[in-house]
Design a protein around this motif. Sequence first.
Motif, short mmCIF file in Angstrom:
data_model
loop_
_atom_site.label_atom_id
_atom_site.label_comp_id
_atom_site.label_asym_id
_atom_site.label_seq_id
_atom_site.Cartn_x
_atom_site.Cartn_y
_atom_site.Cartn_z
N HIS A 85 38.32 6.25 3.90
CA HIS A 85 37.01 5.67 4.38
C HIS A 85 36.02 5.58 3.08
O HIS A 85 36.23 6.36 1.91
CB HIS A 85 36.26 6.60 5.27
N PHE A 86 34.98 4.93 3.51
CA PHE A 86 34.17 4.66 2.13
C PHE A 86 32.77 5.23 2.64
O PHE A 86 31.99 4.82 3.52
CB PHE A 86 34.16 3.16 1.89
N ASN A 87 32.21 6.14 1.66
CA ASN A 87 30.74 6.69 1.90
C ASN A 87 29.92 6.39 1.05
O ASN A 87 30.07 6.17 -0.31
CB ASN A 87 30.94 8.29 1.81
N VAL A 88 28.71 5.95 1.38
CA VAL A 88 27.64 5.98 0.44
C VAL A 88 26.63 6.88 0.64
O VAL A 88 26.02 7.11 1.75
CB VAL A 88 26.77 4.54 0.68
N VAL A 89 26.30 7.89 -0.31
CA VAL A 89 25.25 8.91 -0.14
C VAL A 89 23.97 8.53 -0.80
O VAL A 89 24.00 7.86 -1.86
CB VAL A 89 25.96 10.08 -0.72
N TYR B 149 33.02 9.96 -13.52
CA TYR B 149 32.02 9.28 -12.86
C TYR B 149 31.01 8.57 -14.04
O TYR B 149 30.83 9.12 -15.03
CB TYR B 149 31.10 10.12 -11.87
N ASN B 150 30.61 7.20 -13.62
CA ASN B 150 29.84 6.42 -14.38
C ASN B 150 28.49 6.26 -13.76
O ASN B 150 28.75 6.56 -12.27
CB ASN B 150 30.48 5.30 -14.53
N TYR B 151 27.52 6.05 -14.49
CA TYR B 151 26.10 5.45 -13.92
C TYR B 151 26.00 4.15 -14.07
O TYR B 151 26.11 3.75 -15.56
CB TYR B 151 25.26 6.50 -14.29
N LEU B 152 25.51 3.33 -13.24
CA LEU B 152 24.64 1.99 -13.86
C LEU B 152 23.39 2.01 -13.36
O LEU B 152 23.15 2.27 -12.14
CB LEU B 152 25.55 0.91 -13.00
N VAL C 291 21.43 6.55 -6.10
CA VAL C 291 20.39 7.65 -6.64
C VAL C 291 19.11 7.10 -5.91
O VAL C 291 18.42 7.95 -5.58
CB VAL C 291 20.80 7.62 -8.08
N TYR C 292 18.84 5.97 -6.20
CA TYR C 292 17.47 5.44 -5.90
C TYR C 292 17.80 3.71 -5.84
O TYR C 292 18.63 3.51 -6.63
CB TYR C 292 16.46 5.70 -6.68
N GLY C 293 16.79 3.05 -5.30
CA GLY C 293 16.74 1.86 -5.40
C GLY C 293 17.39 0.95 -4.40
O GLY C 293 17.46 1.30 -3.26
N GLU C 294 17.86 -0.08 -4.65
CA GLU C 294 18.41 -1.24 -3.43
C GLU C 294 19.75 -1.92 -3.95
O GLU C 294 19.82 -2.27 -5.00
CB GLU C 294 17.41 -2.41 -3.24
N LEU D 70 23.00 3.70 -9.49
CA LEU D 70 24.07 3.92 -8.89
C LEU D 70 25.31 4.87 -9.52
O LEU D 70 25.46 4.60 -10.71
CB LEU D 70 25.04 2.35 -8.55
N LYS D 71 25.86 6.04 -8.72
CA LYS D 71 26.55 6.75 -9.32
C LYS D 71 27.76 6.42 -8.70
O LYS D 71 28.10 6.21 -7.58
CB LYS D 71 26.20 8.17 -9.31
#
Length: 384
Positions: A236-240, A172-175, A218-221, A201-202
Amino acid sequence: MSIFSEIIDLSGRTASSILKRDKPDDLADSDFFSDLDKEYIMKHLTDEKLLKERAVLLQQINKKEDWKAIQSKIDVPVKKLAFWKYTAAAAVLVLGLAVYFSKNHLNEKQPDKIVETKLDINPGTDKAILVLANGKQVALGKGSVYNSAGVHSNGTEIIYKNNKSAKNTVAYNYLTIPRGGQFFIKLADGTKVWLNSESKLKFPVSFKDGELRQVELVYGEAYFDVSPSTAHKGSHFNVVTQNQNIEVLGTEFNIKAYQDSPAIYTTLVEGKVHLSGSFDSTILKPGDQSVLQNNNIQVAAVDVFNEVSWKEGIFSFQEMPLKDIMKVLERWYDIKTEFRNKAIENNTFNGILDKNQKIEEILNIISNTNKIPYEINQKTVIFK
């Protein structure tokens, strides 16, 4: 002809010019307006009498119906996001890249003199911090280039390519997007994500067809344009987010989940999403927005353009309290706000703003049109 009629007329002419051009990039041409257009715009932005007349007129119009009139005059379909940016660009350019602000109750008292401490406050720009699986941090931004196995950034976006030979272990990467920033990322499955200021975003560096594709805001928009499941053997694609899971099949939607807000806002543009968590599961249809707060979820139809225009370089505010407008501006300009006059925090405004404007231009519109004095001290905007 009323000022508002003139706005509609010029909006139509400007939009027609936009749509006749071959490429969207032409919108940035310095010669987009004729000298007559420029003179017309500047007159309506600088003439105090016209500004006051417009402010009074804006109290009398039915904003919802008249906005429809503008769209009708422009004759641009608004069901597809691809066309909204042209509609919005026309409206913004017509009103001098500042447009209008209206207040619920106009005050005859003139605002105090504006005092500003000289300090550069610039609009946000493309910048982000990429954190790799090994913990290494990479600064991304205009003028920088980053290349690694399966990933490339030109400074304004970062593109991942799927590694089909990847090991079973998912990396995993984080931006992270700081205040005063924004960034675009194309995930390895082809999903496009626009990240707003102060967001994180993770995401996995690669996906496996047939297996669940999942990322975490993780937070934001963020605005998602998801690669359909049909292109990935039905996966499927999930956003947590912290309190919510969004399951999608192939769609476009916006999520706003800032740390300083108690609510999570999910706005569906196209397709279908299923929301679940510690609340009654809900399915959204295009044009719906869900608001999740204290494990309770409410769904209502909204003006989608108003919710997602930020990704097109526009701020669109409809009946928004000044304190909430300033939260948006704080993130983009990396500033702070102080309300010495608490009574004005909940005054509502309407406006369309270009994100590349100087903060002083925006504050001057608010101050001059609505008689709200302010000053800038270093990077703090103080409303008196």
